[in-house]
Design an enzyme around this catalytic site. Sequence first.
Site, PDB file in Angstrom:
ATOM      1  N   GLY A 189     -36.037 -30.666 -19.307  1.00 33.21           N
ATOM      2  CA  GLY A 189     -37.442 -31.016 -19.253  1.00 33.21           C
ATOM      3  C   GLY A 189     -38.172 -30.563 -18.009  1.00 33.21           C
ATOM      4  N   ASP A 225     -36.802 -44.581  -3.960  1.00 30.65           N
ATOM      5  CA  ASP A 225     -37.721 -43.481  -3.654  1.00 30.65           C
ATOM      6  C   ASP A 225     -38.401 -42.999  -4.934  1.00 30.65           C
ATOM      7  OD1 ASP A 225     -39.029 -41.662  -1.954  1.00 30.65           O
ATOM      8  OD2 ASP A 225     -37.523 -40.103  -2.316  1.00 30.65           O
ATOM      9  N   ASN A 230     -39.547 -37.510  -9.040  1.00 35.46           N
ATOM     10  CA  ASN A 230     -38.127 -37.795  -9.237  1.00 35.46           C
ATOM     11  C   ASN A 230     -37.789 -38.145 -10.685  1.00 35.46           C
ATOM     12  OD1 ASN A 230     -37.669 -37.473  -6.469  1.00 35.46           O
ATOM     13  ND2 ASN A 230     -38.164 -39.607  -6.048  1.00 35.46           N
TER      14      ASN A 230
END
Length: 303
Positions: A189, A225, A230
């Site tokens: 992706g 984080d 991410n």
Amino acid sequence: MVRNVASVMTELETEDFYLLSGVEQGMRFSEWVNREKLPKNSGLTEEDVEYRLNRCMSRDLVERKTIQYEGFKLTLAGYDVLALRTFAQRDTIQGFGSPLGVGKESDVFEVQSFKPLALKFHREGYTNFREVRRERDYTSENHHVSWLYTARKAAEREYEALEELFPKVSVPRPVDQNRHAIVMAKLDGVELAKSRLESAQVTGVLDLILSEMATAYEAGYVHADMSEYNVAVSSKGITIFDWPQAVPTDHENARELLARDVKNIVGYFNRKYPAEMPDDIDLEEVADAVAANEFESITQYTA
């Protein structure tokens, strides 16, 4: 840079790696390794050390600096070469491909094995060493901490988290780790920050992310984080990556970090997709539901 390093590998001799390993060993104790210590560290003669230093410096694998003594340290390329050699000796990788992502704290490249994989070099501490040392708990108590140590500890922490979480959580499959480098499955992706979701997909994708965070918390980890940079989105679902700052759920700040992760990822969706998002989301309730692994849908948590 790494493509050039991969080609340099074929030019290096066994004794060159002895020299590089000797410099690496010395950097455990000081940033610049005294030239006089290299014969003992590397197991080479004085003459061979001089010859190997010249070969490695000409290939930008080692730097030299004259301070109170003649000192040497590994460059990023020199450290990369040592990790690559170990992966090759383990038969983890057989070839190099193109860059997949280059950032401030890591460089990721495609590598070849029985199928394409991803090789991630951690760069923490190399350009922003003081900041990383202050922020990362695995460096804060050490008096001498080189960027090699910081990057290696980040890789070890991330690999440990991936091993614990996969396959319960949608994270990259870990394959191998050495020094500051990790070999893992390639991401499916597109990075969430670079994608444009259809209106009907928005809350569903956010629900997937928060559900994976809940499963990770139950498995013992907080990402610490979380952001749109991410998470990868594909037709198969989502993948959460970049786990070097992950903390165990028994960490004293784990709950606070989870709440921050929830705030960050929900905030991103609110900014990018305001028309599709519910109004007045109660972030505290969302974080509580994630921590209890009871989260179902963001639409249930409006104030």
